[in-house]
Structures are given as structure tokens and as C-alpha cells.
Motif scaffolding. Structure first.
Motif, PDB file in Angstrom:
ATOM      1  N   LEU A  24       0.824  -1.219   0.000  1.00  0.00           N
ATOM      2  CA  LEU A  24       0.000   0.000   0.000  1.00  0.00           C
ATOM      3  C   LEU A  24       0.852   1.261   0.000  1.00  0.00           C
ATOM      4  CD1 LEU A  24      -2.875  -1.034   2.433  1.00  0.00           C
ATOM      5  CD2 LEU A  24      -2.959  -0.824  -0.053  1.00  0.00           C
ATOM      6  N   LEU A  25       1.940   1.257   0.775  1.00  0.00           N
ATOM      7  CA  LEU A  25       2.843   2.412   0.769  1.00  0.00           C
ATOM      8  C   LEU A  25       3.512   2.576  -0.589  1.00  0.00           C
ATOM      9  CD1 LEU A  25       4.412   2.007   4.311  1.00  0.00           C
ATOM     10  CD2 LEU A  25       3.046   3.949   3.513  1.00  0.00           C
ATOM     11  N   ALA A  26       3.848   1.475  -1.241  1.00  0.00           N
ATOM     12  CA  ALA A  26       4.446   1.545  -2.576  1.00  0.00           C
ATOM     13  C   ALA A  26       3.464   2.128  -3.588  1.00  0.00           C
ATOM     14  CB  ALA A  26       4.896   0.148  -3.025  1.00  0.00           C
ATOM     15  N   VAL A  27       2.219   1.707  -3.514  1.00  0.00           N
ATOM     16  CA  VAL A  27       1.199   2.240  -4.420  1.00  0.00           C
ATOM     17  C   VAL A  27       0.980   3.733  -4.165  1.00  0.00           C
ATOM     18  CG1 VAL A  27      -1.261   2.130  -5.011  1.00  0.00           C
ATOM     19  CG2 VAL A  27       0.066   0.028  -4.808  1.00  0.00           C
ATOM     20  N   LEU A  28       0.941   4.125  -2.898  1.00  0.00           N
ATOM     21  CA  LEU A  28       0.795   5.537  -2.565  1.00  0.00           C
ATOM     22  C   LEU A  28       1.957   6.353  -3.120  1.00  0.00           C
ATOM     23  CD1 LEU A  28      -0.666   7.830  -1.071  1.00  0.00           C
ATOM     24  CD2 LEU A  28       0.630   7.189   0.968  1.00  0.00           C
ATOM     25  N   TRP A  29       3.177   5.846  -2.967  1.00  0.00           N
ATOM     26  CA  TRP A  29       4.342   6.561  -3.491  1.00  0.00           C
ATOM     27  C   TRP A  29       4.278   6.650  -5.015  1.00  0.00           C
ATOM     28  CZ3 TRP A  29       8.381   5.366  -6.783  1.00  0.00           C
ATOM     29  CH2 TRP A  29       9.378   6.330  -6.867  1.00  0.00           C
ATOM     30  N   LEU A  30       3.940   5.548  -5.671  1.00  0.00           N
ATOM     31  CA  LEU A  30       3.861   5.553  -7.141  1.00  0.00           C
ATOM     32  C   LEU A  30       2.821   6.557  -7.644  1.00  0.00           C
ATOM     33  CD1 LEU A  30       4.192   1.757  -7.938  1.00  0.00           C
ATOM     34  CD2 LEU A  30       5.726   3.574  -8.709  1.00  0.00           C
ATOM     35  N   LEU A  31       1.660   6.577  -7.012  1.00  0.00           N
ATOM     36  CA  LEU A  31       0.619   7.508  -7.445  1.00  0.00           C
ATOM     37  C   LEU A  31       0.989   8.955  -7.129  1.00  0.00           C
ATOM     38  CD1 LEU A  31      -2.570   5.486  -6.507  1.00  0.00           C
ATOM     39  CD2 LEU A  31      -1.701   5.973  -8.794  1.00  0.00           C
ATOM     40  N   SER A  32       1.690   9.168  -6.017  1.00  0.00           N
ATOM     41  CA  SER A  32       2.114  10.521  -5.664  1.00  0.00           C
ATOM     42  C   SER A  32       3.247  10.999  -6.556  1.00  0.00           C
ATOM     43  CB  SER A  32       2.575  10.570  -4.208  1.00  0.00           C
ATOM     44  OG  SER A  32       1.521  10.270  -3.348  1.00  0.00           O
ATOM     45  N   ALA A  33       4.166  10.099  -6.887  1.00  0.00           N
ATOM     46  CA  ALA A  33       5.334  10.483  -7.675  1.00  0.00           C
ATOM     47  C   ALA A  33       5.042  10.523  -9.169  1.00  0.00           C
ATOM     48  CB  ALA A  33       6.485   9.514  -7.396  1.00  0.00           C
ATOM     49  N   PHE A  34       4.369   9.507  -9.682  1.00  0.00           N
ATOM     50  CA  PHE A  34       4.204   9.383 -11.127  1.00  0.00           C
ATOM     51  C   PHE A  34       2.751   9.423 -11.599  1.00  0.00           C
ATOM     52  CE2 PHE A  34       8.170   7.084 -10.083  1.00  0.00           C
ATOM     53  CZ  PHE A  34       9.044   7.950 -10.717  1.00  0.00           C
ATOM     54  N   GLY A  35       1.822   9.320 -10.668  1.00  0.00           N
ATOM     55  CA  GLY A  35       0.410   9.313 -11.041  1.00  0.00           C
ATOM     56  C   GLY A  35      -0.230  10.689 -11.067  1.00  0.00           C
ATOM     57  N   GLY A  36       0.531  11.706 -10.706  1.00  0.00           N
ATOM     58  CA  GLY A  36       0.011  13.059 -10.748  1.00  0.00           C
ATOM     59  C   GLY A  36      -0.617  13.546  -9.463  1.00  0.00           C
ATOM     60  N   TRP A  37      -0.750  12.673  -8.470  1.00  0.00           N
ATOM     61  CA  TRP A  37      -1.384  13.088  -7.219  1.00  0.00           C
ATOM     62  C   TRP A  37      -0.593  14.189  -6.540  1.00  0.00           C
ATOM     63  CZ3 TRP A  37      -3.425   8.371  -3.980  1.00  0.00           C
ATOM     64  CH2 TRP A  37      -4.411   7.715  -4.700  1.00  0.00           C
ATOM     65  N   GLY A  38       0.714  14.019  -6.435  1.00  0.00           N
ATOM     66  CA  GLY A  38       1.548  14.994  -5.741  1.00  0.00           C
ATOM     67  C   GLY A  38       1.604  16.324  -6.460  1.00  0.00           C
ATOM     68  N   THR A  39       1.777  16.280  -7.763  1.00  0.00           N
ATOM     69  CA  THR A  39       1.847  17.516  -8.537  1.00  0.00           C
ATOM     70  C   THR A  39       0.535  18.285  -8.438  1.00  0.00           C
ATOM     71  OG1 THR A  39       3.318  16.355 -10.065  1.00  0.00           O
ATOM     72  CG2 THR A  39       2.486  18.463 -10.779  1.00  0.00           C
ATOM     73  N   THR A  40      -0.570  17.587  -8.516  1.00  0.00           N
ATOM     74  CA  THR A  40      -1.869  18.243  -8.399  1.00  0.00           C
ATOM     75  C   THR A  40      -2.073  18.800  -6.990  1.00  0.00           C
ATOM     76  OG1 THR A  40      -2.811  16.813 -10.093  1.00  0.00           O
ATOM     77  CG2 THR A  40      -4.358  17.903  -8.626  1.00  0.00           C
ATOM     78  N   ALA A  41      -1.661  18.054  -5.984  1.00  0.00           N
ATOM     79  CA  ALA A  41      -1.858  18.497  -4.605  1.00  0.00           C
ATOM     80  C   ALA A  41      -1.048  19.747  -4.281  1.00  0.00           C
ATOM     81  CB  ALA A  41      -1.486  17.377  -3.643  1.00  0.00           C
TER      82      ALA A  41
END
Length: 118
Positions: A24-41
Motif C-alpha cells: 500500500l505504501l508503494a502504491v501511494l508513493w507511485l501515485l504521488s510520484a508518477f500518477g500526478g497526485w503529488g503535482t496536483t496536490a
């Protein structure tokens, strides 16, 4: 309580729990880093995104890649290496270290994103 072999204090938690946490932490990191979640946030929606902020966030992604890579390597090694997998105390330690590195990678993204905000 009955003592569990390989566990000095007798406590036993299924290794599935830290493994699921690592995934779950890996999926969160992947979505935050490469899925656009972090950039949008941190930098806004794609239509009105601050380009400088997005560039700075990309630097945070690059920095967080090292602990994420270490976390992934430890998570895989925990189950792939018989010397770790067959010793419950080692398995616990390696899975815990992997989870800790995922948290470090997420923290780098958070701090980097916070610093990148316009």
C-alpha cells in the motif's frame, strides 16, 4: 500464551500484515510520484499548474526515488531470500525496514512538495 519459535518475546503477527502495508505504501508513493497526485496536490490542477512548482516537485520525486528503490529491494528480498524468509525475526526486521523506507520516500515527497508550493 504459547511461545512461538523464532520469536523471543512470544508475540506473533502474520508477515502478511507488514507485506500488505509495504504494498500500500508503494502504491501511494507511485501515485504521488508518477500518477500526478503529488503535482496536483502541491502545484494545482493541470489547466492552471505552476510550471516552476512542478519542476521543483519533480526534483523531490528524484530525491525520493533512492529510499523508494531501497524499500522495494528490501521488500522483495524479504520474500525472495530463503535466509530471510525462513527466520521470522529477520523477516520482521526486513519488512519493518522496508516500510520505514517507504515512509521516508513519502516524507521526501511531502516536504519537497511543500517547499515547491508557490
Amino acid at each position: 500464551m504459547q511461545a512461538v519459535p523464532g520469536r523471543p518475546n512470544g508475540w506473533w503477527i502474520s508477515p502478511a500484515l507488514p507485506t500488505i502495508a509495504n504494498v500500500l505504501l508503494a502504491v501511494l508513493w507511485l501515485l504521488s510520484a508518477f500518477g500526478g497526485w503529488g503535482t496536483t496536490a502541491f502545484c494545482g490542477d493541470p489547466e492552471q499548474r505552476d510550471a516552476v512548482c512542478a519542476d521543483h516537485y519533480d526534483v523531490a520525486v528524484l530525491i525520493s526515488f533512492l529510499p523508494a528503490l531501497g524499500a522495494a529491494a528490501l521488500g522483495v528480498a524479504a520474500w525472495a531470500a530463503p535466509a530471510i524468509r525462513r527466520r521470522p525475526d529477520r523477516l520482521d526486521s526486513v519488512l519493518a525496514a522496508s516500510a520505514l523506507l517507504w515512509v521516508v520516500a513519502e516524507a521526501v515527497l511531502f516536504v519537497g512538495g511543500f517547499l515547491a508550493k508557490p
